[in-house]
Design an enzyme around this catalytic site. Sequence first.
Site, PDB file in Angstrom:
ATOM      1  N   CYS A 140      -1.388  -3.828   2.260  1.00 31.87           N
ATOM      2  CA  CYS A 140      -2.166  -4.977   1.830  1.00 31.87           C
ATOM      3  C   CYS A 140      -3.529  -5.071   2.540  1.00 31.87           C
ATOM      4  O   CYS A 140      -4.450  -5.305   1.979  1.00 31.87           O
ATOM      5  CB  CYS A 140      -1.522  -6.306   1.866  1.00 31.87           C
ATOM      6  N   ASP A 153      11.827 -12.318  10.781  1.00 32.86           N
ATOM      7  CA  ASP A 153      10.281 -11.987  11.026  1.00 32.86           C
ATOM      8  C   ASP A 153       9.812 -11.829  12.510  1.00 32.86           C
ATOM      9  O   ASP A 153      10.142 -12.763  13.262  1.00 32.86           O
ATOM     10  CB  ASP A 153       9.419 -12.876  10.148  1.00 32.86           C
ATOM     11  N   CYS A 177      23.775  10.178  -4.690  1.00 34.43           N
ATOM     12  CA  CYS A 177      23.073   9.281  -3.407  1.00 34.43           C
ATOM     13  C   CYS A 177      23.829   9.121  -2.109  1.00 34.43           C
ATOM     14  O   CYS A 177      25.175   9.097  -2.268  1.00 34.43           O
ATOM     15  CB  CYS A 177      23.004   7.874  -4.128  1.00 34.43           C
ATOM     16  N   ASN A 216      -3.393 -14.276   6.457  1.00 35.80           N
ATOM     17  CA  ASN A 216      -2.213 -14.240   5.603  1.00 35.80           C
ATOM     18  C   ASN A 216      -2.064 -15.721   4.678  1.00 35.80           C
ATOM     19  O   ASN A 216      -1.600 -15.772   3.641  1.00 35.80           O
ATOM     20  CB  ASN A 216      -1.026 -14.834   6.463  1.00 35.80           C
ATOM     21  N   CYS A 267      21.528   1.659  -5.648  1.00 38.58           N
ATOM     22  CA  CYS A 267      20.807   1.000  -4.760  1.00 38.58           C
ATOM     23  C   CYS A 267      19.545   1.343  -4.489  1.00 38.58           C
ATOM     24  O   CYS A 267      18.981   2.184  -5.773  1.00 38.58           O
ATOM     25  CB  CYS A 267      21.725   1.389  -3.360  1.00 38.58           C
ATOM     26  N   CYS A 281      18.646   5.093  -5.166  1.00 43.24           N
ATOM     27  CA  CYS A 281      18.666   5.682  -6.543  1.00 43.24           C
ATOM     28  C   CYS A 281      17.550   5.369  -7.255  1.00 43.24           C
ATOM     29  O   CYS A 281      17.217   6.385  -8.091  1.00 43.24           O
ATOM     30  CB  CYS A 281      19.824   4.985  -7.216  1.00 43.24           C
ATOM     31  N   LYS A 322       5.704 -16.740  12.761  1.00 40.36           N
ATOM     32  CA  LYS A 322       6.342 -17.045  11.275  1.00 40.36           C
ATOM     33  C   LYS A 322       7.534 -17.777  11.219  1.00 40.36           C
ATOM     34  O   LYS A 322       7.716 -18.754  10.258  1.00 40.36           O
ATOM     35  CB  LYS A 322       6.141 -15.757  10.401  1.00 40.36           C
TER      36      LYS A 322
END
Length: 269
Positions: free
Chosen positions: A187, A62, A244, A70, A170, A173, A86
């Site tokens: 968000c 991250d 795919c 958060n 996967c 797909c 983080k």
Amino acid sequence: MVDLDATQLDRYSRHVIMDDVGPAGQEALLEASVLVVGAGGLGSPVLQYLAAAGVGTLGIVDDDVVERSNLQRQVIHGDADVGRPKVESAREFVADLNPDVTVETYETRFDSDNAADLVGQHDLVVDASDNFPTRFLVSDACTVAGVPFFHGAVYRFEGQVTTFSGDGPCYRCLFPEAPPEGAVPDCSTAGVLGVLPGTVGCLQATEVVKWVVGEGESLEGRLLAFDASAMSFDEVPVNRNPDCPVCGDDPSVNSVDGVSYEGRCSLSD
């Protein structure tokens, strides 16, 4: 194999006494290495429960820092962590929870330059990301490497989770390309119910633990959709697409090097 000492037998006693897990299953967990992509809303419960379960090595990737906004859902971080990377906050949380767990932190963005190397260092991958480019990259990198990965996503009151073995189908797909820009707000724009990532992340962690100990039926081939508002679950079949470009009968992609993960993340055959 790992020999459980007296402290471990105490810590993991509720696993050890289960016929479906037992000492062998717990030893498998202690020997497992799992990469978690994202230490935010989904990554928080994933890391919390995999650490508690005794997964021996947790890789955390991250590049973000903790923000106060958060904390409504990213429960492994606290108010004192605001402004910290983080990965560092997550590492300290895991170390405090379970000293058996080795934490490997990667304070970087998961991108096409490092994806193959990071995936190759771990047995399993959990996609706890919050954007479409990373989801497609996780899928492509894991599918090419044959590494199982566990997908989760949340939006407002809705969440979804599924498991991909790395042999197909996967993520492509299920979603050949990302929706048009702005079609699915993130968000920070649309909001998310704070407890929802906890539910979805716990389901992802459950799938990982089952996979490692070799018990139960996984979500491979099924997308589990959760509506927290209606408190209902639905299943959507996920079938392998023979055309795919990553996992099909004649795949055109055998490396993520040089692949663009911008815009709609589409691949040309």
